[in-house]
Design an enzyme around this catalytic site. Structure first.
Site, PDB file in Angstrom:
ATOM      1  N   SER A  87       0.834  -1.203   0.000  1.00 39.42           N
ATOM      2  CA  SER A  87       0.000   0.000   0.000  1.00 39.42           C
ATOM      3  C   SER A  87       0.870   1.254   0.000  1.00 39.42           C
ATOM      4  O   SER A  87       2.009   1.251   0.477  1.00 39.42           O
ATOM      5  CB  SER A  87      -0.906   0.012   1.232  1.00 39.42           C
ATOM      6  OG  SER A  87      -1.636  -1.187   1.303  1.00 39.42           O
TER       7      SER A  87
HETATM    8  N1  SAM Z   1      -0.365  -5.096   4.077  1.00 38.21           N
HETATM    9  C1  SAM Z   1       0.419  -5.371   2.903  1.00 38.21           C
HETATM   10  C2  SAM Z   1       1.786  -4.780   2.964  1.00 38.21           C
HETATM   11  O1  SAM Z   1       2.130  -4.128   3.953  1.00 38.21           O
HETATM   12  O2  SAM Z   1       2.542  -5.000   1.996  1.00 38.21           O
HETATM   13  C3  SAM Z   1      -0.276  -4.997   1.621  1.00 38.21           C
HETATM   14  C4  SAM Z   1      -1.399  -5.890   1.346  1.00 38.21           C
HETATM   15  S1  SAM Z   1      -1.897  -6.024  -0.330  1.00 38.21           S
HETATM   16  C5  SAM Z   1      -2.612  -4.467  -0.616  1.00 38.21           C
HETATM   17  C6  SAM Z   1      -3.260  -7.130  -0.075  1.00 38.21           C
HETATM   18  C7  SAM Z   1      -2.845  -8.541   0.268  1.00 38.21           C
HETATM   19  O3  SAM Z   1      -4.000  -9.254   0.689  1.00 38.21           O
HETATM   20  C8  SAM Z   1      -2.257  -9.302  -0.898  1.00 38.21           C
HETATM   21  O4  SAM Z   1      -0.990  -9.779  -0.581  1.00 38.21           O
HETATM   22  C9  SAM Z   1      -3.243 -10.439  -1.102  1.00 38.21           C
HETATM   23  O5  SAM Z   1      -2.652 -11.645  -1.538  1.00 38.21           O
HETATM   24  C10 SAM Z   1      -3.825 -10.584   0.293  1.00 38.21           C
HETATM   25  N2  SAM Z   1      -5.124 -11.255   0.362  1.00 38.21           N
HETATM   26  C11 SAM Z   1      -6.188 -11.165  -0.467  1.00 38.21           C
HETATM   27  N3  SAM Z   1      -7.190 -11.926  -0.021  1.00 38.21           N
HETATM   28  C12 SAM Z   1      -6.760 -12.522   1.133  1.00 38.21           C
HETATM   29  C13 SAM Z   1      -7.349 -13.428   2.049  1.00 38.21           C
HETATM   30  N4  SAM Z   1      -8.574 -13.895   1.914  1.00 38.21           N
HETATM   31  N5  SAM Z   1      -6.606 -13.821   3.111  1.00 38.21           N
HETATM   32  C14 SAM Z   1      -5.336 -13.365   3.293  1.00 38.21           C
HETATM   33  N6  SAM Z   1      -4.735 -12.517   2.435  1.00 38.21           N
HETATM   34  C15 SAM Z   1      -5.437 -12.091   1.377  1.00 38.21           C
END
Ligand code: SAM
Length: 227
Positions: A71
Site C-alpha cells: 500500500s
Molecule cells: N499489508 C500489505 C503490505 O504491507 O505489503 C499490503 C497488502 S496487499 C494491498 C493485499 C494482500 O492481501 C495481498 O498480498 C493479497 O494476496 C492478500 N489477500 C487477499 N485476499 C486474502 C485473504 N482472503 N486472506 C489473506 N490474504 C489475502
C-alpha cells in the site's frame, strides 16, 4: 539483493523516510506521534523489490509480485492511526503482502498475527521480518477473510484488501472494546470503514474512499466474481 539493500539503510534512506513522512503523511493530516515514529524506524525499501531505491518511498502503491501491491505509505499511516493502538494490543492483519504493515504494527502493539493467502508472499514477508529481528509477528498462510479463529479475540483487526461486505467472522473475532479497520465496496473503489465493538454493540463509521486489491476468500470476493 535484499542483503545489499540492508547496507544501504544509511543516512540517505533515513532522509528519504523523513521526506516521505513530512510530504505524504503529516501533510495529509496524520498526527499520531507513535505512528510517525514507527514509520520513521522501518526501512520500507527492504520490503519493496523495486529500483531505484527512491521508488520505495514514493507516494504510490507498488507491485510486490503475484499481482499484489504494497500500500501507499499514506494509506498505511492512515489505517494505522485509525486503529488507535496504545501498545498492549493483540492485532490481526488480513493481507500480509510484503510484511511492511505488519512491521509497523509490531512497533505499536504487543503481538501481531498476520495472514496471507499467497504462500510465496507470506514466506518472503516472514524472512524480511526475521532479518529485521521483529519477533512479535506471527505470519500465517491461509484465507483471512474468515479471520484466524485459533488466536481470537483480537483487540484490533486491520484488513489490507478490499471486500464487498464486512466478513461476519471478523466482527465475531473482535474483542470487546476493539476496533476493525477495513476497506468495503466494489472491486474498483472502497470506503475505509471503522467498526467499534462496545458493550457488545457494533458502531460503524466511514472515513473516506480508498482503492485496494480484492480480499479473495470465503467471506470476501469469490474468484469468479471479479476475474
Ligand atoms: N499489508 C500489505 C503490505 O504491507 O505489503 C499490503 C497488502 S496487499 C494491498 C493485499 C494482500 O492481501 C495481498 O498480498 C493479497 O494476496 C492478500 N489477500 C487477499 N485476499 C486474502 C485473504 N482472503 N486472506 C489473506 N490474504 C489475502
Amino acid at each position: 539483493m535484499e542483503d545489499s539493500r540492508a547496507e544501504e539503510d544509511d543516512e540517505y534512506c533515513r532522509k528519504l523516510r523523513e521526506s516521505m513522512i513530512e510530504d505524504q503523511i503529516i501533510a495529509r493530516g496524520v498526527r499520531d506521534r507513535r505512528v510517525i515514529e514507527a514509520m520513521k524506524s522501518i526501512p520500507r525499501h527492504l520490503f519493496v523489490p523495486v529500483s531505484p531505491i527512491e521508488r520505495a518511498y514514493s507516494d504510490t502503491p507498488l507491485p510486490i509480485g503475484e499481482g499484489q501491491t504494497i500500500s501507499q505509505p499514506y494509506m498505511v499511516a492512515w489505517m494505522t492511526e485509525l486503529l488507535r493502538l496504545e501498545g498492549d494490543e493483540k492485532v490481526l492483519e488480513v493481507g500480509t503482502g510484503s510484511g511492511y504493515q505488519a512491521a509497523i504494527l509490531a512497533k505499536l502493539s504487543r503481538e501481531v498475527y498476520t495472514i496471507e493467502r499467497v504462500k510465496s508472499l507470506a514466506e518472503t514477508a516472514r524472512e524480511r521480518l526475521d532479518k529485521l529481528g521483529i519477533e512479535n509477528v506471527h505470519v500465517v498462510i491461509g484465507d483471512g477473510s474468515a479471520g484466524l479463529p485459533e488466536y481470537a479475540p483480537y483487540d484490533r483487526i486491520i484488513v489490507t484488501a478490499g471486500t464487498p461486505r464486512i466478513p461476519p467472522a471478523l466482527v465475531e473475532q473482535l474483542a470487546e472494546g476493539g476496533r476493525l479497520v477495513i476497506p468495503v465496496g466494489s472491486s474498483s473503489l472502497q470506503m475505509l470503514t471503522v467498526l467499534k465493538k462496545k458493550n457488545g454493540k457494533i458502531y460503524k463509521k466511514e472515513e473516506g474512499s480508498c482503492v485496494f486489491v480484492p480480499l479473495v476468500g470465503v467471506q470476501g470476493w469469490k474468484p469468479e466474481e471479479f476475474f
